[in-house]
Design an enzyme around this catalytic site. Structure first.
Site, PDB file in Angstrom:
ATOM      1  N   ILE A  47       0.826  -1.231   0.000  1.00 39.13           N
ATOM      2  CA  ILE A  47       0.000   0.000   0.000  1.00 39.13           C
ATOM      3  C   ILE A  47       0.850   1.267   0.000  1.00 39.13           C
ATOM      4  N   ASP A  72       1.292   1.879  -6.917  1.00 41.21           N
ATOM      5  CA  ASP A  72      -0.039   1.348  -7.232  1.00 41.21           C
ATOM      6  C   ASP A  72      -0.900   1.228  -5.979  1.00 41.21           C
ATOM      7  N   ASP A 116       5.154  -8.560   6.848  1.00 44.64           N
ATOM      8  CA  ASP A 116       6.203  -8.641   5.826  1.00 44.64           C
ATOM      9  C   ASP A 116       5.988  -9.909   5.017  1.00 44.64           C
ATOM     10  N   LEU A 165       0.119  -6.579  -4.080  1.00 39.84           N
ATOM     11  CA  LEU A 165       0.957  -5.678  -4.892  1.00 39.84           C
ATOM     12  C   LEU A 165       2.391  -5.616  -4.377  1.00 39.84           C
ATOM     13  N   SER A 175       3.203  -9.251 -14.421  1.00 41.59           N
ATOM     14  CA  SER A 175       3.916  -8.184 -15.127  1.00 41.59           C
ATOM     15  C   SER A 175       4.248  -8.550 -16.571  1.00 41.59           C
ATOM     16  N   GLU A 223       6.902  -7.889 -17.811  1.00 42.45           N
ATOM     17  CA  GLU A 223       8.312  -8.300 -17.761  1.00 42.45           C
ATOM     18  C   GLU A 223       8.423  -9.823 -17.932  1.00 42.45           C
ATOM     19  N   TYR A 245      13.890 -10.769 -11.630  1.00 42.52           N
ATOM     20  CA  TYR A 245      12.551 -10.235 -11.314  1.00 42.52           C
ATOM     21  C   TYR A 245      11.499 -10.904 -12.207  1.00 42.52           C
ATOM     22  N   LYS A 285       8.379 -13.281 -11.137  1.00 35.03           N
ATOM     23  CA  LYS A 285       6.981 -12.971 -11.464  1.00 35.03           C
ATOM     24  C   LYS A 285       6.300 -14.125 -12.210  1.00 35.03           C
ATOM     25  N   THR A 298      11.030   6.504 -16.290  1.00 29.75           N
ATOM     26  CA  THR A 298      10.132   7.638 -16.584  1.00 29.75           C
ATOM     27  C   THR A 298      10.266   8.734 -15.526  1.00 29.75           C
ATOM     28  N   ARG A 299      10.279   8.316 -14.272  1.00 25.15           N
ATOM     29  CA  ARG A 299      10.349   9.310 -13.187  1.00 25.15           C
ATOM     30  C   ARG A 299      11.750   9.903 -13.117  1.00 25.15           C
ATOM     31  N   GLU A 305      18.510  -7.405 -21.596  1.00 18.76           N
ATOM     32  CA  GLU A 305      17.517  -6.328 -21.758  1.00 18.76           C
ATOM     33  C   GLU A 305      16.197  -6.884 -22.296  1.00 18.76           C
TER      34      GLU A 305
HETATM   35  P1  NAP Z   1       6.469  -0.115  -5.798  1.00 20.54           P
HETATM   36  O1  NAP Z   1       6.111   1.335  -5.883  1.00 20.54           O
HETATM   37  O2  NAP Z   1       7.898  -0.513  -5.817  1.00 20.54           O
HETATM   38  O3  NAP Z   1       5.817  -0.693  -4.453  1.00 20.54           O
HETATM   39  C1  NAP Z   1       6.176  -1.944  -3.928  1.00 20.54           C
HETATM   40  C2  NAP Z   1       5.493  -2.119  -2.583  1.00 20.54           C
HETATM   41  O4  NAP Z   1       5.862  -3.414  -2.045  1.00 20.54           O
HETATM   42  C3  NAP Z   1       5.905  -1.087  -1.514  1.00 20.54           C
HETATM   43  O5  NAP Z   1       4.755  -0.747  -0.768  1.00 20.54           O
HETATM   44  C4  NAP Z   1       6.874  -1.887  -0.650  1.00 20.54           C
HETATM   45  O6  NAP Z   1       6.958  -1.432   0.676  1.00 20.54           O
HETATM   46  C5  NAP Z   1       6.217  -3.252  -0.692  1.00 20.54           C
HETATM   47  N1  NAP Z   1       7.115  -4.327  -0.278  1.00 20.54           N
HETATM   48  C6  NAP Z   1       8.305  -4.664  -0.828  1.00 20.54           C
HETATM   49  N2  NAP Z   1       8.834  -5.710  -0.181  1.00 20.54           N
HETATM   50  C7  NAP Z   1       7.977  -6.042   0.807  1.00 20.54           C
HETATM   51  C8  NAP Z   1       7.974  -7.037   1.811  1.00 20.54           C
HETATM   52  N3  NAP Z   1       8.978  -7.901   1.959  1.00 20.54           N
HETATM   53  N4  NAP Z   1       6.919  -7.098   2.658  1.00 20.54           N
HETATM   54  C9  NAP Z   1       5.895  -6.222   2.540  1.00 20.54           C
HETATM   55  N5  NAP Z   1       5.848  -5.248   1.623  1.00 20.54           N
HETATM   56  C10 NAP Z   1       6.875  -5.166   0.762  1.00 20.54           C
HETATM   57  O7  NAP Z   1       5.741  -0.931  -6.956  1.00 20.54           O
HETATM   58  P2  NAP Z   1       4.481  -0.535  -7.889  1.00 20.54           P
HETATM   59  O8  NAP Z   1       4.984   0.137  -9.115  1.00 20.54           O
HETATM   60  O9  NAP Z   1       3.431   0.101  -7.060  1.00 20.54           O
HETATM   61  O10 NAP Z   1       4.002  -1.973  -8.355  1.00 20.54           O
HETATM   62  C11 NAP Z   1       3.054  -2.732  -7.597  1.00 20.54           C
HETATM   63  C12 NAP Z   1       3.154  -4.200  -7.986  1.00 20.54           C
HETATM   64  O11 NAP Z   1       2.858  -4.349  -9.373  1.00 20.54           O
HETATM   65  C13 NAP Z   1       4.521  -4.824  -7.794  1.00 20.54           C
HETATM   66  O12 NAP Z   1       4.313  -6.179  -7.442  1.00 20.54           O
HETATM   67  C14 NAP Z   1       5.164  -4.740  -9.168  1.00 20.54           C
HETATM   68  O13 NAP Z   1       6.147  -5.731  -9.311  1.00 20.54           O
HETATM   69  C15 NAP Z   1       3.945  -4.994 -10.028  1.00 20.54           C
HETATM   70  N6  NAP Z   1       3.973  -4.409 -11.378  1.00 20.54           N
HETATM   71  C16 NAP Z   1       4.244  -3.086 -11.535  1.00 20.54           C
HETATM   72  C17 NAP Z   1       4.193  -2.527 -12.795  1.00 20.54           C
HETATM   73  C18 NAP Z   1       4.475  -1.060 -13.012  1.00 20.54           C
HETATM   74  O14 NAP Z   1       4.745  -0.685 -14.152  1.00 20.54           O
HETATM   75  N7  NAP Z   1       4.397  -0.230 -11.972  1.00 20.54           N
HETATM   76  C19 NAP Z   1       3.876  -3.333 -13.910  1.00 20.54           C
HETATM   77  C20 NAP Z   1       3.585  -4.671 -13.699  1.00 20.54           C
HETATM   78  C21 NAP Z   1       3.629  -5.203 -12.428  1.00 20.54           C
HETATM   79  P3  NAP Z   1       8.003  -0.266   1.120  1.00 20.54           P
HETATM   80  O15 NAP Z   1       7.313   1.023   0.826  1.00 20.54           O
HETATM   81  O16 NAP Z   1       8.169  -0.547   2.567  1.00 20.54           O
HETATM   82  O17 NAP Z   1       9.250  -0.461   0.311  1.00 20.54           O
HETATM   83  N1  GDD Z   2      15.593   2.390 -14.508  1.00 19.00           N
HETATM   84  C1  GDD Z   2      16.241   2.843 -15.579  1.00 19.00           C
HETATM   85  N2  GDD Z   2      17.198   3.819 -15.427  1.00 19.00           N
HETATM   86  N3  GDD Z   2      15.966   2.303 -16.778  1.00 19.00           N
HETATM   87  C2  GDD Z   2      16.612   2.811 -17.861  1.00 19.00           C
HETATM   88  C3  GDD Z   2      17.570   3.831 -17.766  1.00 19.00           C
HETATM   89  C4  GDD Z   2      17.883   4.343 -16.481  1.00 19.00           C
HETATM   90  O1  GDD Z   2      18.714   5.236 -16.319  1.00 19.00           O
HETATM   91  N4  GDD Z   2      18.018   4.120 -19.017  1.00 19.00           N
HETATM   92  C5  GDD Z   2      17.359   3.311 -19.849  1.00 19.00           C
HETATM   93  N5  GDD Z   2      16.511   2.510 -19.161  1.00 19.00           N
HETATM   94  C6  GDD Z   2      15.642   1.463 -19.738  1.00 19.00           C
HETATM   95  C7  GDD Z   2      15.787   0.091 -19.082  1.00 19.00           C
HETATM   96  O2  GDD Z   2      16.960  -0.576 -19.576  1.00 19.00           O
HETATM   97  C8  GDD Z   2      14.478  -0.541 -19.507  1.00 19.00           C
HETATM   98  O3  GDD Z   2      14.610  -1.093 -20.791  1.00 19.00           O
HETATM   99  C9  GDD Z   2      13.503   0.627 -19.589  1.00 19.00           C
HETATM  100  O4  GDD Z   2      14.294   1.812 -19.538  1.00 19.00           O
HETATM  101  C10 GDD Z   2      12.468   0.675 -18.483  1.00 19.00           C
HETATM  102  O5  GDD Z   2      13.116   0.532 -17.239  1.00 19.00           O
HETATM  103  P1  GDD Z   2      12.328   0.764 -15.844  1.00 19.00           P
HETATM  104  O6  GDD Z   2      11.636   2.074 -15.850  1.00 19.00           O
HETATM  105  O7  GDD Z   2      13.300   0.490 -14.741  1.00 19.00           O
HETATM  106  O8  GDD Z   2      11.145  -0.304 -15.897  1.00 19.00           O
HETATM  107  P2  GDD Z   2      11.108  -1.847 -16.323  1.00 19.00           P
HETATM  108  O9  GDD Z   2      10.398  -1.908 -17.646  1.00 19.00           O
HETATM  109  O10 GDD Z   2      12.421  -2.493 -16.210  1.00 19.00           O
HETATM  110  O11 GDD Z   2      10.192  -2.477 -15.175  1.00 19.00           O
HETATM  111  C11 GDD Z   2       8.957  -1.845 -14.798  1.00 19.00           C
HETATM  112  O12 GDD Z   2       7.904  -2.360 -15.573  1.00 19.00           O
HETATM  113  C12 GDD Z   2       7.618  -3.750 -15.384  1.00 19.00           C
HETATM  114  C13 GDD Z   2       6.469  -4.106 -16.312  1.00 19.00           C
HETATM  115  O13 GDD Z   2       6.956  -4.387 -17.587  1.00 19.00           O
HETATM  116  C14 GDD Z   2       8.765  -2.103 -13.311  1.00 19.00           C
HETATM  117  O14 GDD Z   2       7.681  -1.334 -12.846  1.00 19.00           O
HETATM  118  C15 GDD Z   2       8.457  -3.556 -13.025  1.00 19.00           C
HETATM  119  O15 GDD Z   2       8.103  -3.715 -11.642  1.00 19.00           O
HETATM  120  C16 GDD Z   2       7.269  -3.958 -13.913  1.00 19.00           C
HETATM  121  O16 GDD Z   2       6.920  -5.301 -13.697  1.00 19.00           O
END
Ligand code: NAP
Ligand code: GDD
Length: 323
Positions: free
Chosen positions: A9, A13, A56, A78, A123, A125, A147, A151, A188-189, A280
């Site tokens: 939480i 997300d 946890d 999540l 995901s 991924e 990762y 997943k 992105t961020r 990659e």
């Molecule tokens: P996030 O911002 O990194 O949030 C992860 C959350 O998991 C945080 O609240 C973190 O707590 C908690 N957490 C990590 N390890 C834990 C543990 N051992 N016990 C309890 N809580 C734990 O991720 P998000 O972007 O919101 O993504 C949410 C979920 O969707 C994740 O499972 C991610 O892999 C999956 N997902 C994300 C994307 C995307 O693009 N965002 C896409 C596909 C799937 P802390 O705050 O304490 O670190």
């Molecule tokens: N983080 C990061 N930092 N990525 C970079 C950078 C950099 O400086 N430069 C290029 N990239 C490229 C990475 O190599 C990758 O191909 C792409 O940007 C996206 O990287 P991330 O934003 O770290 O996301 P991700 O696609 O690896 O993973 C995210 O999306 C997944 C869903 O497809 C995460 O949110 C995962 O938790 C999620 O499952």
């Protein structure tokens, strides 16, 4: 009043989902792990409306207690080690949290609240080195990171608990989704924050890795609605959630600089091997036709709007912090 338990939480997300469920009049519980300083930044505006339960993913008993205490109709799993790059430096921990953590959640639910509905955060991924384009629910997986491998395990154990015990468990195969609440290490961020800093004269350059990788980027606020919709169906099933459009990291960079009126972005962007990955994922693009038909879901925020809203939010944040 329906009750929901959200693990993760405090994450991007989790915070949007908590807001969304509150707007639907849910009683919302969130699992939070112990930290030496509180990390409730993303949920502080709703903290008085939700109930946090310590726990946890590594600790089975804490998960069982959290489910007992919250007695949820819906569980959203999540929580995960969600940063792909870290999964190479901490592969075992990633497996413990992201893979086995899901089994622990499912097992606790089976013991304590087998009639709850369970959402697993799968995901894109998992598709990794893509076997077909665009990717659908039927596309075979070929994960390219610890990762992604974790997943895939979590995805299949969620299906296995559905098939073994007749539990209502679903997986949402979500493509990348972003927001101003995205962690600063995600690309992105990192870009929106870096561009905002350059715009405000607080930073000279932005160092990135592979600019050619392509992602299907949506807005987190849109995607949490899809999670909820999956649990409102009469039968459990798995769905791809995506925009159906992809862009390269370079295109994101260009669009972000454009928001602050800079066209010669090359002057500010450098690349470093430090941010390249051992393996990659070059190209992701999802086909969310099934979700559109069955759930009536579609994304609302476009790529250009997403980039704009992230850059503008970071400019505001930095201005506020420097006051
Ligand atoms: P996030 O911002 O990194 O949030 C992860 C959350 O998991 C945080 O609240 C973190 O707590 C908690 N957490 C990590 N390890 C834990 C543990 N051992 N016990 C309890 N809580 C734990 O991720 P998000 O972007 O919101 O993504 C949410 C979920 O969707 C994740 O499972 C991610 O892999 C999956 N997902 C994300 C994307 C995307 O693009 N965002 C896409 C596909 C799937 P802390 O705050 O304490 O670190
Ligand atoms: N983080 C990061 N930092 N990525 C970079 C950078 C950099 O400086 N430069 C290029 N990239 C490229 C990475 O190599 C990758 O191909 C792409 O940007 C996206 O990287 P991330 O934003 O770290 O996301 P991700 O696609 O690896 O993973 C995210 O999306 C997944 C869903 O497809 C995460 O949110 C995962 O938790 C999620 O499952």
């Amino acid at each position: 009043m329906k009750r929901a338990l959200i693990t993760g939480i405090t994450g991007q997300d989790g915070s949007y989902l908590a807001e969304f469920l509150l707007s639907k009049n849910y009683k919302v519980f969130g699992l939070t792990r112990r930290t030496s300083t509180p990390n409730y930044e993303r949920i502080k505006h709703i903290q008085d409306q939700i109930e946090l339960i310590p726990g946890d993913l590594l600790d089975q008993q804490s998960l069982t207690s959290a489910i007992s205490l919250s007695n949820p109709d819906e569980i959203y799993n999540l929580a995960a080690q969600s940063f792909v790059a870290t999964s190479w430096s901490q592969p075992v921990l990633t497996g413990e949290f992201t893979a086995l953590g899901t089994t622990r959640m499912l097992e606790s639910m089976r013991q304590v609240k087998p009639d709850a509905k369970f959402y697993q955060a799968s995901s894109s991924e998992m598709f990794g080195e893509v076997q077909e384009t665009p990717q659908t629910e039927k596309t075979p997986f070929h994960p390219r990171s610890p990762y992604g491998v974790a997943k895939v395990y979590a995805h299949w154990i969620t299906i296995n608990y559905r098939e073994s015990y007749d539990l209502f468990t679903v997986s949402g195969i979500l493509f990348n989704h972003e927001s101003p609440r995205r962690g600063l290490e995600f690309v992105t961020r990192k870009i929106s924050h870096g561009v905002a800093k350059i715009h405000l004269g607080q930073q000279d350059s932005l160092i990135l890795g592979n600019l050619d990788a392509k992602r299907d980027w949506g807005f987190s606020g849109d995607y949490v609605e899809a999670m909820w919709l999956m649990l409102q169906q009469s039968k459990p099933d798995d769905y791809v959630i995506a925009t159906g459009e992809n862009h390269s990291v370079q295109e994101f960079v260009e669009a972000a600089f454009k928001v602050v009126g800079i066209t010669n972005w090359k002057k500010y962007v450098k690349t470093s091997k430090e941010f390249y990955r051992p393996a990659e994922v070059d190209f992701l693009i999802g086909d969310a036709t099934k979700a559109k038909k069955a759930l009536g879901w579609k994304p609302k925020v476009s790529f250009a709007d997403l980039v704009k809203l992230m850059v503008e939010a970071d400019i505001k944040l930095l201005q506020k912090n420097s006051q």
